[in-house]
Write a protein that holds these residues in place. Structure first.
Motif, mmCIF file in Angstrom:
data_model
loop_
_atom_site.group_PDB
_atom_site.id
_atom_site.type_symbol
_atom_site.label_atom_id
_atom_site.label_comp_id
_atom_site.label_asym_id
_atom_site.label_seq_id
_atom_site.Cartn_x
_atom_site.Cartn_y
_atom_site.Cartn_z
ATOM 1 N N ASP A 44 0.904 -1.282 0.101
ATOM 2 C CA ASP A 44 0.046 0.107 -0.033
ATOM 3 C C ASP A 44 0.829 1.238 0.108
ATOM 4 O O ASP A 44 1.892 1.317 0.703
ATOM 5 C CB ASP A 44 -0.952 -0.087 1.138
ATOM 6 C CG ASP A 44 -1.988 1.036 1.329
ATOM 7 O OD1 ASP A 44 -1.565 2.405 1.236
ATOM 8 O OD2 ASP A 44 -3.192 0.811 1.095
ATOM 9 N N LYS A 45 0.568 2.297 -0.877
ATOM 10 C CA LYS A 45 1.256 3.306 -1.002
ATOM 11 C C LYS A 45 1.343 4.144 0.392
ATOM 12 O O LYS A 45 2.594 4.632 0.603
ATOM 13 C CB LYS A 45 0.673 4.492 -1.817
ATOM 14 C CG LYS A 45 -0.396 5.356 -1.299
ATOM 15 C CD LYS A 45 -1.006 6.209 -2.249
ATOM 16 C CE LYS A 45 -2.165 6.971 -1.703
ATOM 17 N NZ LYS A 45 -1.441 8.016 -0.713
ATOM 18 N N THR A 46 0.442 4.053 1.311
ATOM 19 C CA THR A 46 0.730 4.718 2.646
ATOM 20 C C THR A 46 1.980 4.137 3.218
ATOM 21 O O THR A 46 2.530 4.711 4.215
ATOM 22 C CB THR A 46 -0.739 4.448 3.309
ATOM 23 O OG1 THR A 46 -1.719 5.155 2.578
ATOM 24 C CG2 THR A 46 -0.451 5.347 4.802
ATOM 25 N N VAL A 47 1.798 2.669 3.481
ATOM 26 C CA VAL A 47 2.866 1.889 3.920
ATOM 27 C C VAL A 47 4.272 2.265 3.524
ATOM 28 O O VAL A 47 5.183 2.537 4.245
ATOM 29 C CB VAL A 47 2.769 0.435 3.845
ATOM 30 C CG1 VAL A 47 3.658 -0.445 4.711
ATOM 31 C CG2 VAL A 47 1.249 0.085 4.446
ATOM 32 N N ILE A 48 4.265 2.274 2.035
ATOM 33 C CA ILE A 48 5.547 2.720 1.236
ATOM 34 C C ILE A 48 6.174 4.177 1.640
ATOM 35 O O ILE A 48 7.311 4.257 2.293
ATOM 36 C CB ILE A 48 5.456 2.595 -0.155
ATOM 37 C CG1 ILE A 48 5.302 1.147 -0.572
ATOM 38 C CG2 ILE A 48 6.733 3.144 -0.848
ATOM 39 C CD1 ILE A 48 5.123 0.982 -1.849
ATOM 40 N N GLU A 49 5.047 5.173 2.267
ATOM 41 C CA GLU A 49 5.624 6.418 2.297
ATOM 42 C C GLU A 49 6.086 6.472 3.701
ATOM 43 O O GLU A 49 7.375 7.180 3.996
ATOM 44 C CB GLU A 49 4.376 7.227 2.331
ATOM 45 C CG GLU A 49 4.066 7.581 0.839
ATOM 46 C CD GLU A 49 2.626 8.298 0.700
ATOM 47 O OE1 GLU A 49 2.024 8.399 1.862
ATOM 48 O OE2 GLU A 49 2.225 8.746 -0.509
ATOM 49 N N ARG A 50 5.461 5.652 4.536
ATOM 50 C CA ARG A 50 5.791 5.758 6.103
ATOM 51 C C ARG A 50 6.992 4.835 6.631
ATOM 52 O O ARG A 50 7.634 4.938 7.316
ATOM 53 C CB ARG A 50 4.726 4.963 7.019
ATOM 54 C CG ARG A 50 3.584 6.263 6.968
ATOM 55 C CD ARG A 50 2.333 5.860 7.708
ATOM 56 N NE ARG A 50 2.635 5.730 9.267
ATOM 57 C CZ ARG A 50 1.821 5.250 10.241
ATOM 58 N NH1 ARG A 50 0.698 5.006 9.822
ATOM 59 N NH2 ARG A 50 2.275 5.384 11.448
ATOM 60 N N LEU A 51 7.449 4.046 5.399
ATOM 61 C CA LEU A 51 8.500 3.004 5.661
ATOM 62 C C LEU A 51 9.898 3.615 5.172
ATOM 63 O O LEU A 51 11.069 3.096 5.580
ATOM 64 C CB LEU A 51 8.179 1.698 4.658
ATOM 65 C CG LEU A 51 9.033 0.447 4.725
ATOM 66 C CD1 LEU A 51 8.891 0.131 6.078
ATOM 67 C CD2 LEU A 51 8.454 -0.442 3.920
ATOM 68 N N HIS A 52 10.017 4.856 4.559
ATOM 69 C CA HIS A 52 10.957 5.418 4.011
ATOM 70 C C HIS A 52 11.848 5.787 5.335
ATOM 71 O O HIS A 52 13.127 5.291 5.108
ATOM 72 C CB HIS A 52 10.742 6.621 3.414
ATOM 73 C CG HIS A 52 12.072 7.122 2.863
ATOM 74 N ND1 HIS A 52 12.610 8.341 3.619
ATOM 75 C CD2 HIS A 52 12.831 7.229 1.484
ATOM 76 C CE1 HIS A 52 13.666 8.770 3.002
ATOM 77 N NE2 HIS A 52 13.951 8.147 1.824
ATOM 78 N N ASP A 53 11.572 6.393 6.454
ATOM 79 C CA ASP A 53 12.608 6.901 7.271
ATOM 80 C C ASP A 53 13.068 5.593 8.219
ATOM 81 O O ASP A 53 14.311 5.497 8.358
ATOM 82 C CB ASP A 53 11.899 7.672 8.559
ATOM 83 C CG ASP A 53 11.527 8.947 7.605
ATOM 84 O OD1 ASP A 53 12.262 9.203 6.456
ATOM 85 O OD2 ASP A 53 10.830 10.106 8.255
#
Length: 712
Positions: A412-421
């Motif tokens: 999910d794009k939301t998971v990918i965004e929050r996974l970066h850091d």
């Protein structure tokens, strides 16, 4: 409209710059790869041309000399050295800053811009003047393969001028890419008294012979294609297909283009007269369309013939906010569907039950399709970390490369965004703490280049991410010493590796002897654990002696909707994430009595601890004679949670708790049931942690009481 066009350019440019960075890092590993060099050049060329068209003159001017240098790289006159790639990466960052600064971001530093431009210009005088002129030519200037002939019809939006776009610039760009024949079609221009000078009525037919592929041609129209009618057909493939037979006749070309109905063509052919004269006489086809078709005949005749049908995948750009709203609406629909199913089940109406079943099937299909739209390959995030590893290894004087696997794994794009850091912290930790310097690795008999591995894979409804390195591994002695110093461990206490390694995720915990720009402050791994757990995931670490360190992250595929197990405690309903549930077993009163208050159950020879949620949530009343234990898997241990009743599986739409309840431990959200009531979603890890902390406090209090009794 002009602002909308500039916003479109910003979005497209940022995507192209991300791809440019990825291509440059790949070129650093494969400096002789002509295809990668071509991708770098094409990205620079597209940014320059689109920037000029959108009014970003600073971007176009800055990119011009960079593009010229990479044209020399394509022709083999300049090697793709590591220094050149580092300079280009710095230029890429500067272009990004220029684009963002036009939308309120920080302005690009003029001194840095001038430094980069001078560095690239210094590379150009190394070749003769004629080659310099060639360096400014478009991609078609160099031989890249067999020539292909395209038929292009470009019908721009009537409002094109309102966006500040001159279509003649696009046609000139096509003309620079090869041999080009252009015919303007004017049949839809209204009478003078009805003409609006601010609208574009003209459209164009183009016959283009070039060495570029269809995507290169489509790139010319990249910022206007979504609002225009654009058709690009291959009408000659440069001789790859059978060349026997003449090219299409005039009537066939007109029908193929959609300018003449097939029925009219057949009727005219039956009259045995000259087709062109009849078409003009009866005004069935405009003269410019006939001219365009004749030019196509003239261009193709004598070449290898054939028609290559190209199927292009159409895509639509949708803002993420619209997708989020769509997912929210799907969540509401799932809730209403659950109410419909419950109402139908209690109505004893066969027809209503059939309708409810059909709505349920369609709702689930719709839910899956919408969630799939939000799914993105995690490779888009992986590519960003190659730059991070390259810069870090250079800063630390180490030789480290990043190896990725499973880039096609979707999340999910939301998971990918929050996974970066979290991934940034883990990779920095591996490069700084894990990988040794080249001389240290050589002394251990290892290859001078260290490697960090980043992989992703699906496992049911979860995604498993692994970050590992082939460095020295975790220093158990240093971790223990720091833990003892901070009072986390007794000096002589025994502890397993698993428990010891957990300590590195505590806030402020670091074994670095000095603080650097990379690490030493102990603010990395605790952030990793907190963010991962907020996404209902887990993170674990292992480190075999001398074989490096492995961080394993397990995450749900999506954060919006989950499959849950609905249970009841008293009159209240709760939801377990179904992905963590292993099985449910009965707990009778005599079974609890045999454990002598120790909250342990024997499950097929395995002793499993359990937590009474009635006690945890202070639920009043008498529990049923036979309770239920929901056995779950948390990290590497199995734990049971005692509830009054297990209702069954439930499609759970996650709703965030209000501000007043966000700090409540043991809960991760809420959902609305089919009857309109609210069920709380349990955070199993927090519940287990709360129980462990309570037992530790009880144990400490008991020991203090015993000591006081001994003294007295």
């Amino acid at each position: 409209m002009i602002d909308t066009f500039r916003e479109t350019f910003r979005e497209e440019a940022l995507e192209i710059l991300a791809e440019l960075e990825n291509s440059l890092l790949q070129l650093d590993e494969q400096p002789e790869d002509a295809e990668v060099i071509d991708r770098v050049f094409r990205a620079l060329h597209t940014i320059k041309g689109a920037g000029a068209m959108a009014g970003f003159d600073d971007v176009a001017d800055f990119t011009h000399d960079i593009e010229s240098v990479y044209d020399l790289v394509r022709s083999g006159q300049i090697p793709a050295t590591s220094d050149l790639i580092s300079l280009t990466l710095a230029a890429r960052d500067q272009i990004k800053t220029m684009v963002i600064s036009s939308f309120g971001g920080e302005a690009a530093e003029p001194v840095e811009t001038a430094r980069i431009m001078e560095a690239f210009r210094a590379l150009l005088p190394r070749v003769a003047a004629p080659t310099l002129e060639k360096a400014a030519l478009p991609p078609s200037a160099g031989a890249r393969g067999p020539e292909v002939t395209y038929r292009i019809r470009f019908r721009p939006s009537r409002e094109l001028f309102h966006r500040g776009i001159n279509p003649l610039g696009l046609l000139r760009e096509l003309d620079r890419r090869g041999h080009c024949r252009i015919v303007a079609q004017t049949d839809v221009i209204p009478p003078l008294e009805e003409l609006d000078p601010e609208l574009c009525y003209t459209y164009w037919d183009v016959i283009l012979t070039t060495t570029e592929d269809i995507e290169d041609i489509r790139d010319v129209f990249i910022f206007v294609e979504s609002e225009s009618e654009l058709t690009i057909d291959v009408i000659d493939d440069g001789g790859l297909l059978d060349q026997d037979g003449d090219y299409k006749r005039l009537g066939e070309i007109l029908v193929e283009r959609g300018d003449l109905p097939a029925e009219d063509l057949q009727r005219i052919l039956d009259e045995k007269e000259r087709l062109g004269d009849i078409l003009l006489e009866r005004r069935l086809v405009d003269g410019f369309k006939i001219e365009s078709a004749l030019i196509e005949q003239e261009e193709i005749k004598g070449l290898r013939l054939g028609r290559q049908n190209l199927e292009s995948v159409a895509s639509v750009r949708v803002r993420s906010e619209k997708l989020d709203n769509l997912v929210n609406l799907i969540g509401e629909l799932v809730t209403v569907q659950a109410r419909l199913t419950q109402t139908a089940a209690g109505s004893r109406n066969a027809e209503l039950e059939a309708i409810a079943e059909e709505v349920e099937r369609l709702t689930w299909d719709l839910r899956d399709q919408v969630l799939n739209i939000r799914m993105l390959p995690i490779g888009s995030t992986f590519s960003k970390f190659k730059r991070l590893v390259r810069d870090l290894s250079s800063e630390l004087g180490k030789n480290v490369s990043l190896v990725t696997e499973g880039a096609e794994t979707e999340l999910d794009k939301t998971v990918i965004e929050r996974l970066h850091d979290p991934l940034v912290h883990l990779i920095r930790n591996c490069v700084d703490h894990g990988i040794e310097k080249p001389q240290e690795r050589a002394a251990k008999g290892k290859a001078s280049q260290g490697k960090v591995y980043l992989s992703a894979s699906h496992s049911g409804a979860t995604v498993i991410l692994e970050v590992r390195d082939n460095g020295a591994g975790l220093n158990r002695g240093a971790i223990r010493a720091r833990a003892v110093k901070r009072g986390l461990l007794p000096p002589e206490g025994e502890i397993s590796d698993r428990e010891l390694f957990k300590l590195i995720f505590l806030p402020g915990f670091s074994t670095a002897e000095k603080i650097s720009t990379v690490s030493g402050r102990g603010v990395g791994l605790d952030v990793v654990r907190r963010v991962i757990e907020e996404m209902r995931g887990t993170v674990e670490v292992s480190s075999p002696d001398g074989e490096g360190t492995v961080f394993t992250i397990k995450l749900p595929l999506t954060l919006a909707i989950i499959d849950g197990l609905l249970v009841k405690i008293g009159a209240e309903s709760y939801v377990f994430p179904l992905s963590a549930v292993e099985e449910c077993i009965e707990l009778k009163g005599e079974d609890a009595a045999r454990s002598h208050g120790r909250n342990l159950v024997n499950l097929r020879g395995e002793i499993i601890p359990y937590i009474r949620l009635r006690d945890q949530f202070s639920v009043h009343g008498v529990p049923p004679e036979i309770e239920q234990i929901v056995v779950v898997q948390l990290a590497s241990q199995r734990v049971g949670f005692v509830v009054d009743q297990v209702v069954g599986e439930h499609q759970t739409v996650i709703k965030s708790l209000g501000r007043m309840y966000q700090g409540v431990s043991g809960l991760s959200g809420a959902t609305i049931l089919g009857n309109g009531s609210v069920a709380l979603i349990l955070d199993l890890r927090q519940l287990l942690q709360m129980q462990e902390e309570a037992e530790d406090l009880f144990s400490e209090g008991l020991q203090q009481s015993l000591r006081q009794m001994t003294r007295s």
